[in-house]
Design a protein around this motif. Sequence first.
Motif, PDB file in Angstrom:
ATOM      1  N   LEU A 197      15.405 -13.799   2.041  1.00  0.00           N
ATOM      2  CA  LEU A 197      15.128 -12.607   3.108  1.00  0.00           C
ATOM      3  C   LEU A 197      13.796 -12.000   3.234  1.00  0.00           C
ATOM      4  O   LEU A 197      13.280 -11.808   4.175  1.00  0.00           O
ATOM      5  N   ILE A 198      13.128 -11.908   2.015  1.00  0.00           N
ATOM      6  CA  ILE A 198      11.945 -11.354   2.012  1.00  0.00           C
ATOM      7  C   ILE A 198      10.787 -12.248   2.835  1.00  0.00           C
ATOM      8  O   ILE A 198      10.197 -11.914   3.368  1.00  0.00           O
ATOM      9  N   ILE A 199      11.253 -13.561   2.315  1.00  0.00           N
ATOM     10  CA  ILE A 199       9.932 -14.442   2.906  1.00  0.00           C
ATOM     11  C   ILE A 199      10.258 -14.446   4.501  1.00  0.00           C
ATOM     12  O   ILE A 199       9.129 -14.322   5.410  1.00  0.00           O
ATOM     13  N   ASP A 200      11.516 -14.271   5.006  1.00  0.00           N
ATOM     14  CA  ASP A 200      11.630 -14.427   6.589  1.00  0.00           C
ATOM     15  C   ASP A 200      11.098 -13.217   6.991  1.00  0.00           C
ATOM     16  O   ASP A 200      10.502 -12.934   8.116  1.00  0.00           O
ATOM     17  N   ALA A 201      11.237 -12.015   6.372  1.00  0.00           N
ATOM     18  CA  ALA A 201      10.538 -10.831   6.758  1.00  0.00           C
ATOM     19  C   ALA A 201       9.083 -10.808   6.849  1.00  0.00           C
ATOM     20  O   ALA A 201       8.419 -10.368   7.872  1.00  0.00           O
ATOM     21  N   THR A 206       7.662 -12.588   9.656  1.00  0.00           N
ATOM     22  CA  THR A 206       7.712 -12.148  11.043  1.00  0.00           C
ATOM     23  C   THR A 206       6.846 -10.820  10.977  1.00  0.00           C
ATOM     24  O   THR A 206       6.983 -10.001  11.879  1.00  0.00           O
ATOM     25  N   GLY A 207       5.968 -10.497   9.918  1.00  0.00           N
ATOM     26  CA  GLY A 207       4.970  -9.735  10.155  1.00  0.00           C
ATOM     27  C   GLY A 207       5.320  -8.451   9.227  1.00  0.00           C
ATOM     28  O   GLY A 207       4.825  -7.269   9.217  1.00  0.00           O
ATOM     29  N   GLU A 208       6.458  -8.198   8.803  1.00  0.00           N
ATOM     30  CA  GLU A 208       6.835  -7.143   7.930  1.00  0.00           C
ATOM     31  C   GLU A 208       6.184  -7.143   6.697  1.00  0.00           C
ATOM     32  O   GLU A 208       5.612  -8.147   6.222  1.00  0.00           O
ATOM     33  N   PHE A 241       7.674  -2.945  -3.056  1.00  0.00           N
ATOM     34  CA  PHE A 241       8.187  -3.060  -4.338  1.00  0.00           C
ATOM     35  C   PHE A 241       8.868  -1.949  -5.010  1.00  0.00           C
ATOM     36  O   PHE A 241       9.867  -1.804  -5.801  1.00  0.00           O
ATOM     37  N   GLY A 242       8.241  -0.789  -4.515  1.00  0.00           N
ATOM     38  CA  GLY A 242       8.731   0.497  -5.127  1.00  0.00           C
ATOM     39  C   GLY A 242       7.929   0.950  -6.474  1.00  0.00           C
ATOM     40  O   GLY A 242       7.122  -0.070  -6.558  1.00  0.00           O
ATOM     41  N   HIS A 243       8.358   1.858  -6.839  1.00  0.00           N
ATOM     42  CA  HIS A 243       7.860   2.344  -8.292  1.00  0.00           C
ATOM     43  C   HIS A 243       6.151   2.213  -8.456  1.00  0.00           C
ATOM     44  O   HIS A 243       5.460   1.780  -9.318  1.00  0.00           O
ATOM     45  N   SER A 244       5.616   2.394  -7.142  1.00  0.00           N
ATOM     46  CA  SER A 244       4.174   2.679  -6.989  1.00  0.00           C
ATOM     47  C   SER A 244       3.365   1.271  -7.281  1.00  0.00           C
ATOM     48  O   SER A 244       2.464   1.016  -7.821  1.00  0.00           O
ATOM     49  N   LEU A 245       4.179   0.083  -7.260  1.00  0.00           N
ATOM     50  CA  LEU A 245       3.672  -1.176  -7.236  1.00  0.00           C
ATOM     51  C   LEU A 245       2.743  -1.676  -6.110  1.00  0.00           C
ATOM     52  O   LEU A 245       2.321  -2.870  -6.305  1.00  0.00           O
ATOM     53  N   GLY A 246       3.275  -1.172  -5.104  1.00  0.00           N
ATOM     54  CA  GLY A 246       2.355  -1.432  -3.824  1.00  0.00           C
ATOM     55  C   GLY A 246       3.411  -2.394  -2.821  1.00  0.00           C
ATOM     56  O   GLY A 246       4.561  -2.404  -3.051  1.00  0.00           O
ATOM     57  N   TYR A 247       2.789  -3.443  -2.084  1.00  0.00           N
ATOM     58  CA  TYR A 247       3.690  -4.039  -1.300  1.00  0.00           C
ATOM     59  C   TYR A 247       2.882  -5.571  -1.023  1.00  0.00           C
ATOM     60  O   TYR A 247       1.942  -5.613  -1.275  1.00  0.00           O
ATOM     61  N   ILE A 248       3.658  -6.514  -0.442  1.00  0.00           N
ATOM     62  CA  ILE A 248       3.319  -7.812   0.005  1.00  0.00           C
ATOM     63  C   ILE A 248       3.231  -7.766   1.574  1.00  0.00           C
ATOM     64  O   ILE A 248       4.195  -7.354   1.926  1.00  0.00           O
ATOM     65  N   GLU A 249       2.072  -8.295   1.871  1.00  0.00           N
ATOM     66  CA  GLU A 249       2.296  -8.509   3.299  1.00  0.00           C
ATOM     67  C   GLU A 249       1.412  -9.528   3.891  1.00  0.00           C
ATOM     68  O   GLU A 249       0.558 -10.157   2.927  1.00  0.00           O
ATOM     69  N   GLY A 250       1.483 -10.094   5.127  1.00  0.00           N
ATOM     70  CA  GLY A 250       0.564 -11.152   5.595  1.00  0.00           C
ATOM     71  C   GLY A 250      -0.695 -10.314   5.913  1.00  0.00           C
ATOM     72  O   GLY A 250      -0.576  -9.365   6.728  1.00  0.00           O
ATOM     73  N   SER A 251      -1.912 -10.655   5.712  1.00  0.00           N
ATOM     74  CA  SER A 251      -3.208 -10.124   5.887  1.00  0.00           C
ATOM     75  C   SER A 251      -4.090 -11.073   6.715  1.00  0.00           C
ATOM     76  O   SER A 251      -4.075 -12.248   6.513  1.00  0.00           O
ATOM     77  N   ARG A 252      -4.723 -10.722   7.684  1.00  0.00           N
ATOM     78  CA  ARG A 252      -5.725 -11.234   8.550  1.00  0.00           C
ATOM     79  C   ARG A 252      -7.047 -10.843   8.025  1.00  0.00           C
ATOM     80  O   ARG A 252      -7.274  -9.489   8.087  1.00  0.00           O
ATOM     81  N   ILE A 253      -8.036 -11.536   7.849  1.00  0.00           N
ATOM     82  CA  ILE A 253      -9.271 -11.061   7.153  1.00  0.00           C
ATOM     83  C   ILE A 253     -10.267 -11.878   7.790  1.00  0.00           C
ATOM     84  O   ILE A 253     -10.335 -13.150   8.107  1.00  0.00           O
ATOM     85  N   GLU A 254     -11.404 -10.957   7.943  1.00  0.00           N
ATOM     86  CA  GLU A 254     -12.472 -11.299   8.749  1.00  0.00           C
ATOM     87  C   GLU A 254     -13.305 -12.504   8.042  1.00  0.00           C
ATOM     88  O   GLU A 254     -13.622 -12.205   6.884  1.00  0.00           O
ATOM     89  N   THR A 275       4.388 -19.302  -4.098  1.00  0.00           N
ATOM     90  CA  THR A 275       4.725 -20.549  -4.341  1.00  0.00           C
ATOM     91  C   THR A 275       4.194 -21.667  -3.395  1.00  0.00           C
ATOM     92  O   THR A 275       3.617 -21.183  -2.409  1.00  0.00           O
ATOM     93  N   VAL A 276       4.035 -22.796  -3.775  1.00  0.00           N
ATOM     94  CA  VAL A 276       3.406 -23.843  -2.908  1.00  0.00           C
ATOM     95  C   VAL A 276       4.305 -23.756  -1.475  1.00  0.00           C
ATOM     96  O   VAL A 276       4.109 -23.845  -0.521  1.00  0.00           O
ATOM     97  N   HIS A 277       5.494 -23.731  -1.697  1.00  0.00           N
ATOM     98  CA  HIS A 277       6.688 -24.005  -0.768  1.00  0.00           C
ATOM     99  C   HIS A 277       6.252 -22.792   0.182  1.00  0.00           C
ATOM    100  O   HIS A 277       6.448 -22.740   1.598  1.00  0.00           O
ATOM    101  N   PHE A 278       6.300 -21.503  -0.082  1.00  0.00           N
ATOM    102  CA  PHE A 278       5.930 -20.344   0.679  1.00  0.00           C
ATOM    103  C   PHE A 278       4.816 -20.612   1.405  1.00  0.00           C
ATOM    104  O   PHE A 278       4.639 -20.187   2.414  1.00  0.00           O
ATOM    105  N   LYS A 279       3.681 -20.878   0.700  1.00  0.00           N
ATOM    106  CA  LYS A 279       2.095 -21.136   1.269  1.00  0.00           C
ATOM    107  C   LYS A 279       2.428 -22.052   2.553  1.00  0.00           C
ATOM    108  O   LYS A 279       1.945 -21.979   3.527  1.00  0.00           O
ATOM    109  N   ARG A 280       3.107 -23.279   2.366  1.00  0.00           N
ATOM    110  CA  ARG A 280       3.376 -24.163   3.386  1.00  0.00           C
ATOM    111  C   ARG A 280       4.268 -23.770   4.424  1.00  0.00           C
ATOM    112  O   ARG A 280       3.896 -23.972   5.616  1.00  0.00           O
ATOM    113  N   GLN A 281       5.179 -22.722   4.230  1.00  0.00           N
ATOM    114  CA  GLN A 281       6.030 -22.407   5.147  1.00  0.00           C
ATOM    115  C   GLN A 281       5.100 -21.398   6.011  1.00  0.00           C
ATOM    116  O   GLN A 281       5.489 -20.989   7.295  1.00  0.00           O
ATOM    117  N   PHE A 282       4.435 -20.413   5.526  1.00  0.00           N
ATOM    118  CA  PHE A 282       3.643 -19.450   6.038  1.00  0.00           C
ATOM    119  C   PHE A 282       2.400 -20.325   7.023  1.00  0.00           C
ATOM    120  O   PHE A 282       2.400 -20.128   8.103  1.00  0.00           O
TER     121      PHE A 282
END
Length: 185
Positions: A76-80, A83-85, A89-102, A158-165
Amino acid sequence: MKKGKVKDIFTHHVIDMYREYIKKEMDANPNLYLVYDRVLCIKDLHLLCKRNSRGKEEIVMSYTLFRSILEKCNKLIIDALLTGEKFYFGHSLGYIEGSRIERNFEKKMVNYKATKELQEETGNPELVVYHTDNTYCRIAWKKLRTLLNSVFYEFVPTVHFKRQFSTTLTANPTIQFLFTLYKRR
C-alpha cells in the motif's frame, strides 16, 4: 577501540520485529502463551496463543501472518509513493517521497540503456550517451528534525521497488511532476 567508532551495527529484520511484538503482547496480556512453531522450525520462533471460552487453543499471531500483514502494508505504501503521495513515519522521523532533483551538468551521467542501444546499432563500442534531462527522480527520506544518532539510520529502497519506480516513470513520465522539485545550490 577509537573514540566514535561503532562497535556493533545490527539490522532489524522482520523476524526480529515479530519477536519484539510477541514480547510486548505477552507483557500486556497474561492470558497469552507461546507454542513452538512446528511448521517453520526456526529457533526461538513461537506462535502466540490463547485459550478461548471453551478451553480450546487459538492462535492469536504467527510469524507467517505477521509477515503477510507487513507485506500488505508495504504494498500500500509503495502504491501510494508511485502515485506521488508521501508516507509519514510519525514520531518526528520524517517521510518518504518521490523527489525530482535538478541535474548537475558539470558531472556527466552515462545513460546506460541508450548507450547500449547506440553501440549495438552502430557497432562502435566507444560511443557514449549522457543524460540530458534537466531533472532526475528518486525515492528519498526527508528528515523533519535532527535525529539523535542519525548516522545509524538509513533508508535504502529495495531493488524491486527501484525497478517498479523506474518502470512507472517510464510508462507515465508525467507522474514526476507530482514529486517535490529540489534545486541545486
